[in-house]
Design a protein around this motif. Structure first.
Motif, mmCIF file in Angstrom:
data_model
loop_
_atom_site.group_PDB
_atom_site.id
_atom_site.type_symbol
_atom_site.label_atom_id
_atom_site.label_comp_id
_atom_site.label_asym_id
_atom_site.label_seq_id
_atom_site.Cartn_x
_atom_site.Cartn_y
_atom_site.Cartn_z
ATOM 1 N N ASP A 197 7.844 7.808 -30.516
ATOM 2 C CA ASP A 197 8.192 7.073 -29.371
ATOM 3 C C ASP A 197 8.288 5.590 -29.562
ATOM 4 O OD1 ASP A 197 7.997 9.591 -28.091
ATOM 5 O OD2 ASP A 197 6.029 9.349 -27.210
ATOM 6 N N MET A 198 7.662 4.858 -30.269
ATOM 7 C CA MET A 198 7.572 3.515 -30.354
ATOM 8 C C MET A 198 8.605 2.963 -31.375
ATOM 9 S SD MET A 198 3.682 2.113 -30.747
ATOM 10 C CE MET A 198 2.835 3.642 -31.661
ATOM 11 N N LEU A 199 8.978 4.139 -32.310
ATOM 12 C CA LEU A 199 10.338 4.009 -32.838
ATOM 13 C C LEU A 199 11.398 4.007 -32.168
ATOM 14 C CD1 LEU A 199 9.351 5.656 -36.163
ATOM 15 C CD2 LEU A 199 9.688 3.234 -36.012
ATOM 16 N N MET A 200 11.658 4.700 -31.229
ATOM 17 C CA MET A 200 12.624 5.264 -30.177
ATOM 18 C C MET A 200 13.000 3.600 -29.369
ATOM 19 S SD MET A 200 14.322 7.534 -31.050
ATOM 20 C CE MET A 200 13.825 7.648 -32.628
ATOM 21 N N TYR A 201 11.620 3.374 -29.152
ATOM 22 C CA TYR A 201 12.016 1.962 -28.214
ATOM 23 C C TYR A 201 12.423 0.904 -29.073
ATOM 24 C CZ TYR A 201 10.482 -2.557 -26.455
ATOM 25 O OH TYR A 201 10.432 -3.861 -25.906
ATOM 26 N N TRP A 202 12.114 0.590 -30.301
ATOM 27 C CA TRP A 202 12.757 -0.300 -31.271
ATOM 28 C C TRP A 202 14.380 0.009 -31.523
ATOM 29 C CZ3 TRP A 202 10.533 -4.592 -30.998
ATOM 30 C CH2 TRP A 202 9.448 -4.755 -30.940
ATOM 31 N N VAL A 252 17.040 -2.913 -33.316
ATOM 32 C CA VAL A 252 16.177 -3.632 -34.289
ATOM 33 C C VAL A 252 15.771 -2.658 -35.372
ATOM 34 C CG1 VAL A 252 15.685 -5.951 -33.217
ATOM 35 C CG2 VAL A 252 14.115 -3.976 -33.351
ATOM 36 N N VAL A 253 15.918 -1.256 -35.231
ATOM 37 C CA VAL A 253 15.345 -0.515 -35.984
ATOM 38 C C VAL A 253 16.555 0.752 -36.068
ATOM 39 C CG1 VAL A 253 13.878 1.828 -36.479
ATOM 40 C CG2 VAL A 253 13.075 -0.453 -35.728
ATOM 41 N N GLU A 254 16.945 1.238 -37.409
ATOM 42 C CA GLU A 254 17.832 2.280 -37.629
ATOM 43 C C GLU A 254 17.205 3.541 -38.336
ATOM 44 O OE1 GLU A 254 22.198 1.637 -39.762
ATOM 45 O OE2 GLU A 254 20.609 1.036 -40.946
ATOM 46 N N GLN A 255 17.700 4.709 -37.929
ATOM 47 C CA GLN A 255 17.238 5.614 -38.218
ATOM 48 C C GLN A 255 18.194 6.340 -39.547
ATOM 49 O OE1 GLN A 255 17.313 9.197 -35.773
ATOM 50 N NE2 GLN A 255 15.559 10.277 -36.857
ATOM 51 N N HIS A 287 14.286 11.878 -42.164
ATOM 52 C CA HIS A 287 14.375 10.656 -41.446
ATOM 53 C C HIS A 287 13.516 9.506 -41.850
ATOM 54 C CE1 HIS A 287 17.767 12.708 -39.355
ATOM 55 N NE2 HIS A 287 16.770 13.813 -38.920
ATOM 56 N N VAL A 288 13.958 8.534 -42.208
ATOM 57 C CA VAL A 288 13.145 7.198 -42.278
ATOM 58 C C VAL A 288 13.989 6.375 -41.283
ATOM 59 C CG1 VAL A 288 12.348 7.785 -44.645
ATOM 60 C CG2 VAL A 288 14.408 6.572 -44.264
ATOM 61 N N TYR A 289 12.929 5.187 -41.134
ATOM 62 C CA TYR A 289 13.373 4.144 -40.216
ATOM 63 C C TYR A 289 13.482 2.919 -41.083
ATOM 64 C CZ TYR A 289 12.606 7.757 -36.978
ATOM 65 O OH TYR A 289 12.647 9.000 -36.312
ATOM 66 N N ARG A 290 14.433 2.072 -40.763
ATOM 67 C CA ARG A 290 14.889 0.873 -41.467
ATOM 68 C C ARG A 290 14.473 -0.311 -40.444
ATOM 69 N NH1 ARG A 290 19.659 0.921 -45.162
ATOM 70 N NH2 ARG A 290 20.659 1.248 -43.252
ATOM 71 N N TRP A 291 14.022 -1.515 -40.593
ATOM 72 C CA TRP A 291 14.076 -2.658 -39.854
ATOM 73 C C TRP A 291 15.170 -3.425 -40.186
ATOM 74 C CZ3 TRP A 291 11.245 -3.678 -35.812
ATOM 75 C CH2 TRP A 291 11.450 -4.989 -35.189
ATOM 76 N N CYS A 292 16.127 -3.690 -39.202
ATOM 77 C CA CYS A 292 17.432 -4.224 -39.304
ATOM 78 C C CYS A 292 17.752 -5.355 -38.167
ATOM 79 C CB CYS A 292 18.554 -3.186 -39.244
ATOM 80 S SG CYS A 292 18.511 -2.454 -37.767
ATOM 81 N N GLY A 293 16.554 -6.033 -37.827
ATOM 82 C CA GLY A 293 16.841 -6.990 -36.942
ATOM 83 C C GLY A 293 15.411 -8.004 -36.795
ATOM 84 N N GLY A 294 15.691 -8.921 -36.173
ATOM 85 C CA GLY A 294 14.424 -9.816 -36.078
ATOM 86 C C GLY A 294 13.630 -9.485 -34.960
ATOM 87 N N GLY A 295 14.202 -8.779 -34.006
ATOM 88 C CA GLY A 295 13.271 -8.448 -32.907
ATOM 89 C C GLY A 295 13.064 -9.441 -31.884
ATOM 90 N N GLU A 296 13.284 -10.651 -32.005
ATOM 91 C CA GLU A 296 13.137 -11.839 -31.316
ATOM 92 C C GLU A 296 14.323 -11.902 -30.253
ATOM 93 O OE1 GLU A 296 12.743 -12.248 -34.459
ATOM 94 O OE2 GLU A 296 10.757 -12.182 -34.575
ATOM 95 N N LYS A 297 14.281 -12.562 -29.037
ATOM 96 C CA LYS A 297 15.238 -12.359 -28.424
ATOM 97 C C LYS A 297 16.338 -13.237 -28.747
ATOM 98 C CE LYS A 297 12.760 -11.454 -23.929
ATOM 99 N NZ LYS A 297 12.515 -11.657 -22.637
ATOM 100 N N ALA A 298 17.694 -13.263 -28.531
ATOM 101 C CA ALA A 298 18.751 -14.013 -29.110
ATOM 102 C C ALA A 298 18.480 -15.394 -28.356
ATOM 103 C CB ALA A 298 20.053 -13.441 -28.683
ATOM 104 N N VAL A 299 18.501 -16.451 -29.245
ATOM 105 C CA VAL A 299 18.772 -17.813 -28.524
ATOM 106 C C VAL A 299 19.985 -17.990 -27.961
ATOM 107 C CG1 VAL A 299 18.386 -20.226 -29.248
ATOM 108 C CG2 VAL A 299 17.100 -18.349 -30.110
ATOM 109 N N THR A 300 19.990 -18.313 -26.729
ATOM 110 C CA THR A 300 21.398 -18.743 -26.235
ATOM 111 C C THR A 300 21.421 -20.432 -25.861
ATOM 112 O OG1 THR A 300 20.606 -18.286 -23.839
ATOM 113 C CG2 THR A 300 21.574 -16.709 -25.000
ATOM 114 N N THR A 301 22.634 -20.930 -26.082
ATOM 115 C CA THR A 301 22.663 -22.419 -26.021
ATOM 116 C C THR A 301 23.233 -22.665 -24.372
ATOM 117 O OG1 THR A 301 24.891 -22.360 -26.880
ATOM 118 C CG2 THR A 301 23.257 -22.686 -28.433
#
Length: 104
Positions: free
Chosen positions: A35-40, A45-48, A78-92
């Motif tokens: 469930d938590m992996l589905m959230y990510w 930021v997570v890829e299956q 199925h494995v899960y790979r972290w593919c992002g920073g997870g932080e909110k995008a910084v907008t100028t």
């Protein structure tokens, strides 16, 4: 640390892991980890990734079949790979003072 962020930390540290590997490391149920992996995944930021198959023999068949079990009973691993920073995008923000046009 909250379990959601603990899952993130495990994936960031290991780069790639199955839900059962994460569950074992964090001492959580596989269903909760999934469930938590589905959230990510929804956050982008997570890829299956499918890395092979498990047959009834319990072996990993990276070539699509090891020949010791029937391919009909094999299911993808199925494995899960972290593919992002997870932080909110910084907008100028736009500049407080609009630029002035100077004619030559």
């Amino acid at each position: 640390m909250k379990p959601l962020f603990a899952v993130r930390e495990v994936l960031q540290k290991q780069g790639m892991a199955s839900a059962s590997q994460i569950a074992a490391e964090l001492k959580l149920s596989v269903g909760l980890v999934e469930d938590m992996l589905m959230y990510w995944r929804r956050r982008g930021v997570v890829e299956q990734v499918s890395v092979g198959t498990w047959g009834s023999c319990g072996r990993s068949c990276h070539s699509g079949g090891c020949g010791t079990c029937s391919n009909a009973s094999a299911s993808p691993v199925h494995v899960y790979r972290w593919c992002g920073g997870g932080e909110k995008a910084v907008t100028t923000a736009p500049p407080a003072v609009p630029p002035t046009w100077h004619q030559p």
